[in-house]
Design an enzyme around this catalytic site. Structure first.
Site, PDB file in Angstrom:
ATOM      1  N   ASN A 158       0.850  -1.196   0.000  1.00 39.01           N
ATOM      2  CA  ASN A 158       0.000   0.000   0.000  1.00 39.01           C
ATOM      3  C   ASN A 158       0.883   1.242   0.000  1.00 39.01           C
ATOM      4  O   ASN A 158       2.107   1.137   0.064  1.00 39.01           O
ATOM      5  CB  ASN A 158      -0.968  -0.022   1.188  1.00 39.01           C
ATOM      6  CG  ASN A 158      -0.238   0.005   2.515  1.00 39.01           C
ATOM      7  OD1 ASN A 158       0.387   0.991   2.872  1.00 39.01           O
ATOM      8  ND2 ASN A 158      -0.307  -1.099   3.262  1.00 39.01           N
ATOM      9  N   ASP A 214      -4.990  -5.732   5.306  1.00 41.06           N
ATOM     10  CA  ASP A 214      -6.154  -6.422   5.857  1.00 41.06           C
ATOM     11  C   ASP A 214      -6.277  -7.832   5.286  1.00 41.06           C
ATOM     12  O   ASP A 214      -6.937  -8.684   5.863  1.00 41.06           O
ATOM     13  CB  ASP A 214      -7.431  -5.640   5.533  1.00 41.06           C
ATOM     14  CG  ASP A 214      -7.464  -4.300   6.258  1.00 41.06           C
ATOM     15  OD1 ASP A 214      -7.103  -4.275   7.446  1.00 41.06           O
ATOM     16  OD2 ASP A 214      -7.830  -3.284   5.629  1.00 41.06           O
ATOM     17  N   LYS A 221     -12.890  -2.014  18.326  1.00 39.51           N
ATOM     18  CA  LYS A 221     -11.522  -2.472  18.598  1.00 39.51           C
ATOM     19  C   LYS A 221     -11.119  -2.230  20.056  1.00 39.51           C
ATOM     20  O   LYS A 221     -10.025  -2.583  20.459  1.00 39.51           O
ATOM     21  CB  LYS A 221     -10.535  -1.778  17.652  1.00 39.51           C
ATOM     22  CG  LYS A 221     -10.795  -2.083  16.174  1.00 39.51           C
ATOM     23  CD  LYS A 221      -9.609  -1.716  15.313  1.00 39.51           C
ATOM     24  CE  LYS A 221      -9.931  -1.853  13.831  1.00 39.51           C
ATOM     25  NZ  LYS A 221      -8.754  -1.912  12.985  1.00 39.51           N
ATOM     26  N   LYS A 261     -15.099   2.251  14.932  1.00 36.07           N
ATOM     27  CA  LYS A 261     -13.843   1.497  15.049  1.00 36.07           C
ATOM     28  C   LYS A 261     -13.303   1.542  16.480  1.00 36.07           C
ATOM     29  O   LYS A 261     -12.797   0.572  17.008  1.00 36.07           O
ATOM     30  CB  LYS A 261     -12.815   2.134  14.103  1.00 36.07           C
ATOM     31  CG  LYS A 261     -12.051   1.150  13.297  1.00 36.07           C
ATOM     32  CD  LYS A 261     -11.309   1.820  12.167  1.00 36.07           C
ATOM     33  CE  LYS A 261     -11.975   1.552  10.835  1.00 36.07           C
ATOM     34  NZ  LYS A 261     -11.244   2.093   9.714  1.00 36.07           N
ATOM     35  N   PHE A 317      -5.340   4.338  13.972  1.00 36.93           N
ATOM     36  CA  PHE A 317      -5.572   5.299  12.894  1.00 36.93           C
ATOM     37  C   PHE A 317      -6.705   4.773  12.022  1.00 36.93           C
ATOM     38  O   PHE A 317      -6.929   3.567  11.947  1.00 36.93           O
ATOM     39  CB  PHE A 317      -4.299   5.484  12.051  1.00 36.93           C
ATOM     40  CG  PHE A 317      -3.313   6.441  12.664  1.00 36.93           C
ATOM     41  CD1 PHE A 317      -2.674   6.131  13.858  1.00 36.93           C
ATOM     42  CD2 PHE A 317      -3.041   7.660  12.059  1.00 36.93           C
ATOM     43  CE1 PHE A 317      -1.773   7.011  14.445  1.00 36.93           C
ATOM     44  CE2 PHE A 317      -2.134   8.553  12.628  1.00 36.93           C
ATOM     45  CZ  PHE A 317      -1.502   8.237  13.821  1.00 36.93           C
TER      46      PHE A 317
HETATM   47  N1  CTP Z   1      -4.678  -2.352  11.864  1.00 38.21           N
HETATM   48  C1  CTP Z   1      -4.183  -3.413  12.568  1.00 38.21           C
HETATM   49  N2  CTP Z   1      -4.153  -4.651  12.021  1.00 38.21           N
HETATM   50  C2  CTP Z   1      -4.621  -4.876  10.792  1.00 38.21           C
HETATM   51  C3  CTP Z   1      -5.151  -3.798  10.055  1.00 38.21           C
HETATM   52  C4  CTP Z   1      -5.151  -2.540  10.621  1.00 38.21           C
HETATM   53  O1  CTP Z   1      -3.761  -3.203  13.711  1.00 38.21           O
HETATM   54  N3  CTP Z   1      -4.563  -6.097  10.301  1.00 38.21           N
HETATM   55  C5  CTP Z   1      -4.683  -1.021  12.503  1.00 38.21           C
HETATM   56  C6  CTP Z   1      -3.954   0.044  11.761  1.00 38.21           C
HETATM   57  O2  CTP Z   1      -2.609   0.174  12.199  1.00 38.21           O
HETATM   58  C7  CTP Z   1      -4.740   1.299  12.116  1.00 38.21           C
HETATM   59  C8  CTP Z   1      -6.138   0.770  12.205  1.00 38.21           C
HETATM   60  O3  CTP Z   1      -6.023  -0.604  12.552  1.00 38.21           O
HETATM   61  O4  CTP Z   1      -4.372   1.818  13.360  1.00 38.21           O
HETATM   62  C9  CTP Z   1      -6.861   0.874  10.904  1.00 38.21           C
HETATM   63  O5  CTP Z   1      -8.013   0.152  11.010  1.00 38.21           O
HETATM   64  P1  CTP Z   1      -8.703  -0.575   9.790  1.00 38.21           P
HETATM   65  O6  CTP Z   1      -9.928  -1.182  10.334  1.00 38.21           O
HETATM   66  O7  CTP Z   1      -7.770  -1.408   9.046  1.00 38.21           O
HETATM   67  O8  CTP Z   1      -9.105   0.665   8.991  1.00 38.21           O
HETATM   68  P2  CTP Z   1      -8.768   1.162   7.595  1.00 38.21           P
HETATM   69  O9  CTP Z   1      -7.812   0.259   6.879  1.00 38.21           O
HETATM   70  O10 CTP Z   1      -8.355   2.567   7.784  1.00 38.21           O
HETATM   71  O11 CTP Z   1     -10.194   1.137   6.958  1.00 38.21           O
HETATM   72  P3  CTP Z   1     -11.228  -0.067   6.680  1.00 38.21           P
HETATM   73  O12 CTP Z   1     -12.081  -0.126   7.904  1.00 38.21           O
HETATM   74  O13 CTP Z   1     -11.929   0.413   5.501  1.00 38.21           O
HETATM   75  O14 CTP Z   1     -10.411  -1.303   6.478  1.00 38.21           O
END
Ligand code: CTP
Length: 410
Positions: free
Chosen positions: A212, A281, A346, A342, A328
Site C-alpha cells: 500500500n 487487511d 476495537k 472502530k 488510525f
Molecule cells: N490495523 C491493525 N491490524 C490490521 C489492520 C489494521 O492493527 N490487520 C490497525 C492500523 O494500524 C490502524 C487501524 O487498525 O491503526 C486501521 O483500522 P482498519 O480497520 O484497518 O481501517 P482502515 O484500513 O483505515 O479502513 P477499513 O475499515 O476500511 O479497512
C-alpha cells in the site's frame, strides 16, 4: 544566574551556524559555554564565539590555564544540557564508544546533563553502517537528536546531512532543559511507547507482493516526538524508503504477520501503543506461491484476512487501563462516523481519523488533517505538518495517560 548550556562545536562546515545557535540560546535566557574541537577551529575562529558568549572558549584539554579555572572544571556539573552542533561522525563515534581524548569527549563522559546532538555530515557518511550503529547506541542511551536536513551539501552532494536550522536546535535544547528541570516534564518521560509505521508487504510469489502507499512519515513523526518527550520508544516499521528517526529500539518487519508478532511482544509491558502502520487487511490464502506465478490468462487471487493487531491489543488489554491504545483510520469520505465505530469495536482509547482523499492529507505528503476521536468526543484539527499532528496526538495521549494510572507493582 542564567542556566548554563555547554555548546560543543565540532569540525564541519555547519560550524558557522553554531554562532547563530549560541545567540538564539542566549535569547532564550541561557548562558552559553562554547567548546570547540581542534577541527572546528579551522572553520570558525574561537573569537567569534567568545564575542557572542562573553566567555573564553574552551579549545583543548591540556591548554595552559585550562584546568586552573574553576568554571571549566565545574562545567560538567553546572550545565543544564550539552548540545553538540554540528556533531561530526567522529564526535558521534567517540561519544558512542566512550573515548575521552579531548575536552568535548571527556566532558560528555564527565556529565550527567542530557545530550542533544545535531549531526551534520556527507550523505554517504550519514548512511554508513558504522555511523548508523553509533547513532543507535546513543539513541538507546537517551540522547536527543535534531536530525540533519536534506538539500545541497557543501561537498556537492544532494541528500541528507545538512545541519538542522539553529532555531530548531535551540527549541529542542530549551525543551530538554525545561523538561529536566521539572517544570514541564512530559508525562511520557521514562514510559515505554510502542509505535508502528509504514506499510506491510504480503508476498504473492518470490517476486511480487501486495502493498500500500503508506510512507511511514506519520508514525515516524510520532516516534520522534515521543523520543523528545523522554519516552523509551520501540518503533516497528514496515518497508519504506523514508528514513526512520533515532529511537530506543527499531524493529523492521515486512508482512502483517511479522508486524503482529513484533507488536504483541513489544506491547507486553508498554504504557502506550500507537498503531500508525497501514497493516494489510488481506494476505494470499495459504501463503505465497513457492515459485513465480507464470503468466497466462486471467488470474484469481484467493485472499484471507490478517489478524487485526489493534483489535488483538484491545482484547488482550481487557479491563486494564494500560497500555493506552491509539489507532488510525484512513478513510475516504466522512471519517468520523466510522472512526467512532472502530474505536468501540476495537476497544481502543483514541482513533486518529483522516480523510486521505483531501489534498495535503494522507500518503506521501508532509502534512495531515486529522480528527481525534476519543471517549470525550471529536476534535477536528486544521491541516498541519505531520510533526505538529504528532505533537497533538501525543498531547492527547498524555491526557489519556492521566486517567489510566499505571498498575501498582506487586
Ligand atoms: N490495523 C491493525 N491490524 C490490521 C489492520 C489494521 O492493527 N490487520 C490497525 C492500523 O494500524 C490502524 C487501524 O487498525 O491503526 C486501521 O483500522 P482498519 O480497520 O484497518 O481501517 P482502515 O484500513 O483505515 O479502513 P477499513 O475499515 O476500511 O479497512
Amino acid at each position: 544566574m542564567a542556566p548554563l548550556i555547554g555548546l560543543g562545536v565540532s569540525g564541519g562546515i555547519g560550524a558557522y551556524k553554531s554562532v547563530e545557535l549560541a545567540r538564539l540560546l542566549q535569547k532564550r535566557g541561557y548562558d552559553v559555554q562554547a567548546i570547540m574541537t581542534r577541527h572546528a577551529r579551522r572553520f570558525v575562529g574561537p573569537l567569534t564565539f567568545e564575542a557572542i558568549t562573553r566567555r573564553p572558549v574552551i579549545t583543548g584539554q591540556f591548554a595552559p590555564g585550562m584546568n586552573a579555572t574553576i568554571e571549566h572544571i565545574a562545567l560538567a556539573t553546572d550545565m543544564q544540557a550539552l548540545v553538540v552542533a554540528p556533531a561530526t561522525a567522529n564526535v558521534i563515534a567517540k561519544f558512542a564508544h566512550g573515548l575521552g581524548d579531548d575536552f568535548l569527549s571527556a566532558l560528555y563522559l564527565a556529565t550527567r546533563a542530557p545530550l542533544v546532538l545535531a549531526p551534520a555530515m556527507n550523505t554517504v557518511m550519514w548512511e554508513h553502517p558504522a555511523v548508523r550503529e553509533n547513532l543507535a547506541t546513543l539513541a538507546a542511551r537517551g540522547t536527543t537528536f535534531v536530525e540533519p536536513g536534506e538539500g545541497y551539501l557543501a561537498c556537492g552532494w544532494v541528500g541528507k546531512g545538512r545541519l538542522a536550522e539553529p532555531a530548531e536546535i535551540a527549541e529542542v535544547v530549551d525543551r530538554v532543559v525545561r523538561e529536566r528541570s521539572g517544570g514541564t516534564t512530559s508525562s511520557l518521560a521514562g514510559l515505554s511507547v510502542v509505535v508502528t509505521a509504514g506499510p506491510t508487504r504480503e508476498d504473492l510469489d518470490p517476486v511480487r507482493y501486495l502493498g500500500n502507499r503508506s510512507s511511514g512519515r506519520m508514525g515516524f513523526a510520532v516516534a520522534r516526538d515521543a523520543m523528545r518527550r523522554g519516552a523509551h520508544v520501540h518503533l516497528i516499521a514496515g518497508p519504506t524508503p523514508v528514513e526512520p528517526p533515532m529511537v530506543t529500539t527499531l524493529t523492521r518487519v515486512r508482512s502483517a504477520a511479522e508486524m503482529h508478532e513484533a507488536v504483541m511482544r513489544a506491547s507486553e509491558r508498554a504504557d502506550v501503543v500507537v498503531m500508525a502502520a497501514a497493516v494489510a487487511d488481506y494476505t494470499p490464502a495459504g501463503g505465497p506461491h513457492g515459485t513465480k506465478i507464470e503468466k497466462g490468462g486471467a488470474v484469481t487471487l484467493q485472499l484471507e484476512r490478517t489478524v487485526d493487531i489493534l483489535a488483538a491489543l484491545g482484547a488482550a488489554r481487557g479491563s486494564a487501563a494500560r497500555p493506552v491504545l491509539v489507532g488510525f483510520a484512513a478513510e475516504t469520505g466522512d471519517p468520523v462516523a466510522r472512526a467512532t465505530r472502530k474505536r468501540e469495536t476495537k476497544r481502543v482509547d483514541l482513533i486518529v481519523a483522516n480523510d486521505v482523499s483531501v489534498e495535503g492529507s494522507g500518503f506521501d505528503v508532509d502534512t495531515n488533517q486529522i480528527t481525534l476521536v476519543d471517549a470525550a468526543g471529536v476534535e477536528a484539527l486544521p491541516l498541519q505538518s505531520k510533526d505538529a499532528a504528532a505533537a497533538a496526538i501525543l498531547d492527547r495521549v498524555e491526557r489519556l495517560l492521566a486517567s489510566a494510572p499505571a498498575p501498582v507493582p506487586a
